[in-house]
Design a protein around this motif. Structure first.
Motif, PDB file in Angstrom:
ATOM      1  N   VAL A  41       0.914  -1.151  -0.004  1.00  0.00           N
ATOM      2  CA  VAL A  41      -0.029   0.131   0.033  1.00  0.00           C
ATOM      3  C   VAL A  41       0.810   1.296  -0.021  1.00  0.00           C
ATOM      4  CG1 VAL A  41      -1.608   1.311   1.412  1.00  0.00           C
ATOM      5  CG2 VAL A  41      -2.100  -1.237   1.098  1.00  0.00           C
ATOM      6  N   SER A  42       0.694   2.189  -0.740  1.00  0.00           N
ATOM      7  CA  SER A  42       1.196   3.435  -1.000  1.00  0.00           C
ATOM      8  C   SER A  42       0.309   4.543  -0.349  1.00  0.00           C
ATOM      9  CB  SER A  42       1.946   3.900  -2.337  1.00  0.00           C
ATOM     10  OG  SER A  42       2.444   5.072  -2.168  1.00  0.00           O
ATOM     11  N   LEU A  43       0.758   4.934   0.712  1.00  0.00           N
ATOM     12  CA  LEU A  43      -0.055   6.069   1.403  1.00  0.00           C
ATOM     13  C   LEU A  43       0.137   7.335   0.774  1.00  0.00           C
ATOM     14  CD1 LEU A  43      -0.409   5.247   5.368  1.00  0.00           C
ATOM     15  CD2 LEU A  43      -2.179   5.052   3.674  1.00  0.00           C
ATOM     16  N   GLN A  44       1.378   7.512   0.532  1.00  0.00           N
ATOM     17  CA  GLN A  44       1.819   8.726  -0.061  1.00  0.00           C
ATOM     18  C   GLN A  44       1.394   9.112  -1.602  1.00  0.00           C
ATOM     19  OE1 GLN A  44       4.237  10.303   1.882  1.00  0.00           O
ATOM     20  NE2 GLN A  44       3.826  12.043   0.768  1.00  0.00           N
ATOM     21  N   ALA A  45       1.084   7.797  -2.256  1.00  0.00           N
ATOM     22  CA  ALA A  45       0.616   7.920  -3.346  1.00  0.00           C
ATOM     23  C   ALA A  45      -1.092   8.373  -3.391  1.00  0.00           C
ATOM     24  CB  ALA A  45       0.465   6.619  -4.412  1.00  0.00           C
ATOM     25  N   LEU A  46      -1.535   8.142  -2.305  1.00  0.00           N
ATOM     26  CA  LEU A  46      -3.242   8.498  -2.272  1.00  0.00           C
ATOM     27  C   LEU A  46      -2.990   9.977  -1.852  1.00  0.00           C
ATOM     28  CD1 LEU A  46      -4.219   5.356  -0.437  1.00  0.00           C
ATOM     29  CD2 LEU A  46      -4.918   5.964  -2.782  1.00  0.00           C
ATOM     30  N   ILE A  47      -1.998  10.521  -1.142  1.00  0.00           N
ATOM     31  CA  ILE A  47      -2.276  11.925  -0.742  1.00  0.00           C
ATOM     32  C   ILE A  47      -2.572  12.910  -1.782  1.00  0.00           C
ATOM     33  CG2 ILE A  47      -0.911  13.802   0.454  1.00  0.00           C
ATOM     34  CD1 ILE A  47      -1.471  11.611   2.305  1.00  0.00           C
ATOM     35  N   GLY A  48      -3.652  13.615  -1.589  1.00  0.00           N
ATOM     36  CA  GLY A  48      -3.991  14.794  -2.579  1.00  0.00           C
ATOM     37  C   GLY A  48      -4.878  13.931  -3.700  1.00  0.00           C
ATOM     38  N   LYS A  49      -5.341  12.761  -3.782  1.00  0.00           N
ATOM     39  CA  LYS A  49      -5.902  12.067  -4.949  1.00  0.00           C
ATOM     40  C   LYS A  49      -7.333  11.594  -4.381  1.00  0.00           C
ATOM     41  CE  LYS A  49      -1.946  10.829  -7.565  1.00  0.00           C
ATOM     42  NZ  LYS A  49      -1.015   9.642  -8.042  1.00  0.00           N
ATOM     43  N   LYS A  50      -7.392  11.114  -3.090  1.00  0.00           N
ATOM     44  CA  LYS A  50      -8.615  10.499  -2.458  1.00  0.00           C
ATOM     45  C   LYS A  50      -8.462  10.755  -1.060  1.00  0.00           C
ATOM     46  CE  LYS A  50     -11.181   6.227  -2.545  1.00  0.00           C
ATOM     47  NZ  LYS A  50     -11.182   4.575  -2.892  1.00  0.00           N
TER      48      LYS A  50
END
Length: 310
Positions: A41-50
Motif C-alpha cells: 500500500v502506498s499512502l503517499q500516492a493516495l495523498i491529494g488524490k482520495k
C-alpha cells in the motif's frame, strides 16, 4: 483504570492547556507499507488524490477491540469513496492475536502495519484508538479519540467532499519527526518501557507484564552495580503523563531518572518494536539488544559483558 480511561480523565486539563491544531508540514509517509495480508500500500500516492481515514489501534488496547465492529461497518459503507485503513501500531504484536481479532470480528478492512512508527510518527497523539481524516488536498481536517456521532458526521462530509469541521480540542495533532539529539560517548545503555506495562498487560498479556517487571529488576541491578553507568531510561508517551512517571518511579523505587519518550521519538530512532527493550551502545553504535527477560540473571550478564568488552 485502563490507559484509555486514564487518558480521557485528563481531557479537561488538556482542553485548557493545548493550542489549536496546526498541520506544521506536509505528511511524510514511506513509499510503501504492507497490510497484514502482505499486500503493498502506498499512502503517499493516495495523498491529494482520495480522502483517507486512518484508524490507529493495537490488539492490546481494549477500547480498540470494542470499536472494531463499528470500524468494519464504516469500511463497508465508505470504502468506495474513502481510502480506509486500520493502522496497527505494530508494537508488541503477534500475528496470532491480530488474526484472532480479524476472524472474530469478520474484518475485511485492510489492516496496515506501521513500520517503526513512520505512519504514527506524523501525528502526536496520546493513545489509541485514534482517528485521522485527510481530505482530497492532503490536509488533516479532523482527528479524535472517540468513535461517536461527530466522527460519523465528519466521515459523511469527507465522503461527499463537503467541508469538514475543525479538529476537536481533545485531539491536537502536530506533524513530528524523529529527534536527532546527540548520543553519549563510550558505553551506554538505552532502556525502553511503559509505565502501564506491568499492570495493564497483566490480564491481556500476562507474559508481557512479567517481561516488563523482570526487565525493571535487571536494569535496577545493573544501575546499582555499575558505577558511572550512562543509562537513558524512557517510557512511551502513550497513555502517560508526568504524574504517571512519578508514580511509576515511586512504585518501583527506581534509583535512576526516567523520561517520557515524546511521540516515541527515541523508540523509533532505535527501531525498537516492543516494550521492554534494552540496547547497549558504544559511541552511538548498537552492540547488543535484549527484549526477553525470563527472570534469570542471563540478560544482566549479557549487558555487562557487552559493556565490559567494548
Amino acid at each position: 483504570m485502563q490507559p484509555n480511561q486514564l487518558f480521557r480523565s485528563l481531557l479537561v486539563t488538556i482542553f485548557v492547556l493545548i493550542a489549536p491544531w496546526v498541520q506544521a508540514k506536509p505528511l511524510n509517509f514511506e513509499t510503501e507499507y504492507q497490510t497484514f495480508e502482505k499486500q503493498p500500500v502506498s499512502l503517499q500516492a493516495l495523498i491529494g488524490k482520495k480522502p483517507i481515514y486512518l484508524k490507529f489501534w493495537a490488539t492490546w488496547c481494549l477500547d480498540c477491540r470494542r470499536e472494531l465492529p463499528s470500524l468494519e461497518r464504516t469500511y463497508q459503507q465508505y470504502n468506495d469513496k474513502i481510502a480506509i485503513f486500520a493502522v496497527n501500531l505494530n508494537i508488541n504484536e503477534t500475528d496470532e492475536t491480530i488474526r484472532s481479532l480479524q476472524q472474530k470480528n469478520k474484518l475485511t478492512i485492510p489492516i496496515l502495519m506501521d513500520n517503526n512508527g513512520t505512519i504514527a510518527g506524523n501525528f502526536e497523539f496520546k493513545g489509541t484508538p485514534f482517528h485521522v481524516l485527510i481530505n482530497n488536498q492532503g490536509d488533516v481536517v479532523y482527528t479524535t479519540y472517540t468513535d461517536d456521532e461527530q466522527l460519523a458526521d465528519q466521515l459523511a462530509k469527507l465522503a461527499s467532499n463537503s467541508k469538514t469541521a475543525a479538529t476537536p480540542a481533545d485531539a491536537t495533532v502536530e506533524i513530528s519527526s524523529v529527534a536527532k539529539t546527540s548520543l553519549p560517548k563510550g558505553a551506554a545503555v538505552m532502556y525502553f518501557s511503559a509505565t502501564w506495562c506491568d499492570w495493564y498487560m497483566k490480564d491481556i498479556h500476562p507474559e508481557l507484564s512479567s517481561n516488563c517487571i523482570n526487565a525493571l529488576k535487571i536494569i535496577d541491578k545493573l544501575y546499582r552495580s555499575t558505577p558511572k553507568l550512562q543509562l537513558s531510561a524512557y517510557v512511551t508517551h502513550l497513555w502517560t503523563e508526568q504524574t504517571d512517571v512519578n508514580d511509576y518511579s515511586k512504585k518501583f523505587s527506581l534509583p535512576y531518572n526516567v523520561s517520557v519518550d515524546k511521540n516515541n521519538e527515541q523508540f523509533r530512532r532505535f527501531k525498537a518494536t516492543g516494550y521492554p527493550t534494552v540496547i547497549v551502545l558504544k559511541d552511538g553504535n548498537e552492540i547488543a539488544r535484549i527484549t526477553e527477560f525470563d527472570g534469570s540473571e542471563k540478560p544482566l550478564q549479557v549487558i555487562k559483558a557487552a559493556l565490559a568488552t567494548h
